[in-house]
Design a protein around this motif. Structure first.
Motif, PDB file in Angstrom:
ATOM      1  N   ILE A   1       1.187   8.823   5.148  1.00  0.00           N
ATOM      2  CA  ILE A   1       1.544   8.511   6.533  1.00  0.00           C
ATOM      3  C   ILE A   1       3.025   8.828   6.683  1.00  0.00           C
ATOM      4  O   ILE A   1       3.891   8.075   6.191  1.00  0.00           O
ATOM      5  CB  ILE A   1       1.255   7.036   6.861  1.00  0.00           C
ATOM      6  CG1 ILE A   1      -0.231   6.725   6.590  1.00  0.00           C
ATOM      7  CG2 ILE A   1       1.605   6.725   8.311  1.00  0.00           C
ATOM      8  CD1 ILE A   1      -0.586   5.259   6.719  1.00  0.00           C
TER       9      ILE A   1
ATOM     10  N   TYR B   1       1.843   5.806   1.376  1.00  0.00           N
ATOM     11  CA  TYR B   1       0.496   6.308   1.112  1.00  0.00           C
ATOM     12  C   TYR B   1      -0.497   5.176   1.362  1.00  0.00           C
ATOM     13  O   TYR B   1      -0.223   4.006   1.053  1.00  0.00           O
ATOM     14  CB  TYR B   1       0.369   6.770  -0.339  1.00  0.00           C
ATOM     15  CG  TYR B   1       0.812   8.193  -0.584  1.00  0.00           C
ATOM     16  CD1 TYR B   1      -0.070   9.253  -0.398  1.00  0.00           C
ATOM     17  CD2 TYR B   1       2.111   8.476  -0.993  1.00  0.00           C
ATOM     18  CE1 TYR B   1       0.334  10.553  -0.634  1.00  0.00           C
ATOM     19  CE2 TYR B   1       2.513   9.781  -1.227  1.00  0.00           C
ATOM     20  CZ  TYR B   1       1.621  10.821  -1.034  1.00  0.00           C
ATOM     21  OH  TYR B   1       2.016  12.116  -1.255  1.00  0.00           O
ATOM     22  N   ARG B   2      -1.647   5.519   1.920  1.00  0.00           N
ATOM     23  CA  ARG B   2      -2.742   4.559   2.088  1.00  0.00           C
ATOM     24  C   ARG B   2      -3.797   4.872   1.047  1.00  0.00           C
ATOM     25  O   ARG B   2      -4.320   5.976   0.976  1.00  0.00           O
ATOM     26  CB  ARG B   2      -3.327   4.627   3.494  1.00  0.00           C
ATOM     27  CG  ARG B   2      -4.376   3.542   3.750  1.00  0.00           C
ATOM     28  CD  ARG B   2      -4.920   3.561   5.169  1.00  0.00           C
ATOM     29  NE  ARG B   2      -5.733   4.752   5.405  1.00  0.00           N
ATOM     30  CZ  ARG B   2      -5.432   5.701   6.280  1.00  0.00           C
ATOM     31  NH1 ARG B   2      -4.314   5.623   6.990  1.00  0.00           N
ATOM     32  NH2 ARG B   2      -6.227   6.743   6.436  1.00  0.00           N
ATOM     33  N   CYS B   3      -4.105   3.871   0.210  1.00  0.00           N
ATOM     34  CA  CYS B   3      -5.056   4.077  -0.873  1.00  0.00           C
ATOM     35  C   CYS B   3      -6.483   3.926  -0.366  1.00  0.00           C
ATOM     36  O   CYS B   3      -6.706   3.471   0.765  1.00  0.00           O
ATOM     37  CB  CYS B   3      -4.770   3.100  -2.019  1.00  0.00           C
ATOM     38  SG  CYS B   3      -5.284   1.410  -1.663  1.00  0.00           S
TER      39      CYS B   3
ATOM     40  N   GLY C   1      -7.313   0.718   1.319  1.00  0.00           N
ATOM     41  CA  GLY C   1      -6.614   0.373   2.549  1.00  0.00           C
ATOM     42  C   GLY C   1      -5.224  -0.194   2.348  1.00  0.00           C
ATOM     43  O   GLY C   1      -4.520  -0.464   3.322  1.00  0.00           O
ATOM     44  N   GLU C   2      -4.787  -0.355   1.107  1.00  0.00           N
ATOM     45  CA  GLU C   2      -3.443  -0.860   0.837  1.00  0.00           C
ATOM     46  C   GLU C   2      -2.419   0.266   0.988  1.00  0.00           C
ATOM     47  O   GLU C   2      -2.742   1.441   0.825  1.00  0.00           O
ATOM     48  CB  GLU C   2      -3.365  -1.452  -0.571  1.00  0.00           C
ATOM     49  CG  GLU C   2      -4.240  -2.671  -0.781  1.00  0.00           C
ATOM     50  CD  GLU C   2      -3.776  -3.866   0.029  1.00  0.00           C
ATOM     51  OE1 GLU C   2      -2.571  -3.910   0.386  1.00  0.00           O
ATOM     52  OE2 GLU C   2      -4.603  -4.753   0.317  1.00  0.00           O
ATOM     53  N   LYS C   3      -1.153  -0.134   1.270  1.00  0.00           N
ATOM     54  CA  LYS C   3      -0.083   0.832   1.457  1.00  0.00           C
ATOM     55  C   LYS C   3       0.810   0.882   0.221  1.00  0.00           C
ATOM     56  O   LYS C   3       1.283  -0.147  -0.256  1.00  0.00           O
ATOM     57  CB  LYS C   3       0.741   0.499   2.693  1.00  0.00           C
ATOM     58  CG  LYS C   3      -0.022   0.682   3.992  1.00  0.00           C
ATOM     59  CD  LYS C   3       0.861   0.421   5.192  1.00  0.00           C
ATOM     60  CE  LYS C   3       0.084   0.663   6.494  1.00  0.00           C
ATOM     61  NZ  LYS C   3       0.943   0.415   7.691  1.00  0.00           N
TER      62      LYS C   3
ATOM     63  N   THR D   1       1.951   0.053  -5.079  1.00  0.00           N
ATOM     64  CA  THR D   1       1.809  -1.261  -4.454  1.00  0.00           C
ATOM     65  C   THR D   1       1.582  -2.305  -5.544  1.00  0.00           C
ATOM     66  O   THR D   1       1.098  -1.987  -6.639  1.00  0.00           O
ATOM     67  CB  THR D   1       0.633  -1.284  -3.465  1.00  0.00           C
ATOM     68  OG1 THR D   1       0.528  -2.590  -2.885  1.00  0.00           O
ATOM     69  CG2 THR D   1      -0.672  -0.938  -4.150  1.00  0.00           C
TER      70      THR D   1
END
Length: 478
Positions: free
Chosen positions: A341, A347-349, A352-354, A373
């Motif tokens: 992003i 990054y979005r895994c 759904g975590e950043k 994260t």
């Protein structure tokens, strides 16, 4: 022999002899070669001997020898000895040279001594094609292929190959020594003869071992730790098939997708294509004379720095990224499963975590940002993601260039099919013309000259097929 077309009597005289020109049709390709060479400024292109010496035996004009070579390569005759024979028996060659018959040494020396001029003549034909507006499509495909050199694999040595050969010689010596002991225990004239023969073989193998040890020192001292005895510039190169490597050169070509003309070419002894993209793209763009150029290449050309270098050149590359993720190969999520992003630089895994940027580092001159994260411990997808405590993602500082190129590829699904249909056919044609041993000359400079003659011949035949011989000659004279 009734009812058959009758031949003429070989001893029949004629009142008015036919002209040599009568045997060459008006649209014969040999006339195109004649006009092309006559229109060249040979002195400006770098050919030697354009101005004759005041003393000594008169020399052949460079245009006559260049015509011989261009005609020979167009008709798949590249040997200087065969070209000498053609000047004495081939009517088209007699017409082209005005019955000149230089010996093979003169012909061979011309190619060896006029490499820059011959390569410049090849570029001149591309300039003619540009004036004829044959490159209006502004798309080119780039590829490389391995061509065999005048150097067998037995005459090429690397650290691994020479060690392997020394081990083979040692094993042979031990085998012959054992056979010699057996022969010495036997009696009779046959056993004595066998013993003498085995001793000679052992002496020969020991000499071979000494030679290998001397070569081993040379290999270790070489810059790339590789030497070739026949052609010093040729290098061992891997090919797709297992155990099918060759000793040769890596030929790079850029081919326009509209008319399949080779607009740029280069010969190197580097066995991979990773560092060739921007250089070949720049040459292709200059040769085609376009403001912007789209370039198609396969995965072998993918290198972030090369893709980035294309942007200031006005070149838009289409190169797929190799799938080298170890995690993906083992059934876990690869980097491509993480979405970047740009607005938030995260990054979005897949869960759904950043993943946020934590630090930056420099590796091989490239600045890399590392993201992770702290929520990995509680993630239900951790086993599918990483075997470590945390999953880390690294991003090159210019990764946006790679992302943009991937987006272009996704929008052009036929790009790689067009690349394959464009650039691989000329390679197949050239190798078919060259025969089993592709290059006849030695050293990189001479091989470059030989390749330029092949490319000139290929392009000449292509343009004759596209425009026709007569319109092409008119364009050359204009």
């Amino acid at each position: 022999m009734a009812r058959f077309v009758q031949s003429e009597d070989r001893k029949q005289g004629v009142l008015l002899p036919e002209y040599l020109d009568d045997y060459v049709a008006e649209d014969n390709p040999v006339r195109v070669i004649d006009v092309f060479v006559d229109e060249l400024e040979l002195g400006a292109l770098g050919f030697d001997g354009v101005v004759p010496e005041a003393t000594g035996r008169p020399a052949y004009h460079p245009s006559a020898l260049l015509k011989i070579y261009v005609y020979g390569y167009v008709n798949q005759v590249s040997s200087s000895r065969r070209l000498e024979r053609e000047t004495r028996r081939n009517v088209e060659m007699m017409w082209l040279t005005g019955r000149l018959t230089p010996d093979f040494k003169t012909i061979a020396d011309f190619r060896k001594d006029n490499g820059p001029g011959i390569r410049a003549a090849c570029r001149q034909f591309i300039a003619l094609c540009r004036r004829l507006d044959l490159f209006s499509h502004a798309v080119a495909a780039i590829d490389g292929s391995k061509f065999k050199a005048v150097n067998t694999r037995d005459k090429n040595f690397t650290r691994a190959s020479i060690q392997r050969r020394m081990e083979q010689v040692e094993a042979s010596i031990e085998r012959y020594m054992s056979a010699l002991e057996t022969a010495d225990r036997q009696e009779g004239e046959l056993a004595q003869t066998k013993s003498v023969r085995l001793k000679d073989k052992i002496v020969s193998l020991k000499k071979q071992m000494q030679a290998f040890k001397a070569l081993e020192a040379q290999v270790h001292a070489a810059p790339d730790q590789q030497i070739s005895l026949t052609d010093p510039d040729a290098r061992a190169m891997a090919t797709n098939g297992k155990g099918t490597g060759m000793v040769g050169y890596n030929v790079q070509t850029a081919v326009d997708t509209e008319h399949h003309l080779i607009v740029a070419h280069e010969v190197t002894n580097i066995g991979n294509d990773r560092g060739q993209l921007s250089g070949m793209a720049g040459q292709a763009k200059a040769a085609m004379g376009v403001e912007a150029l789209d370039v198609l290449a396969d995965r072998g050309y993918f290198k972030g720095e090369e893709v980035l270098a294309c942007e200031p050149l006005g070149v838009t590359p289409y190169v797929p990224k190799p799938l080298t993720s170890g995690a993906k190969a083992e059934g876990r999520f690869g980097k491509q499963d993480f979405v970047y992003i740009a607005e938030d630089d995260v990054y979005r895994c897949p869960a759904g975590e950043k993943l946020t940027r934590r630090f930056s580092s420099v590796e091989d001159g490239m600045t890399l940002h590392t993201y992770w994260t702290t929520r990995c411990d509680d993630c239900p997808l951790k086993l599918q993601c990483t075997t470590s405590k945390l999953r880390r993602i690294r991003r090159w500082e210019h990764e946006a260039v790679i992302d943009a190129m991937q987006d272009r590829l996704d929008r052009a699904p036929r790009a790689m099919r067009i690349r394959r249909a464009t650039v691989e056919h000329p390679f197949g044609t050239l190798k078919a013309w060259m025969g089993a041993t592709h290059f006849r000359t030695r050293t990189l400079a001479n091989v470059k000259t030989e390749m330029s003659l092949h490319v000139l011949a290929y392009n000449l035949k292509r343009v004759i097929a596209i425009l026709g011989a007569m319109p092409l000659m008119e364009a050359m004279r204009a």
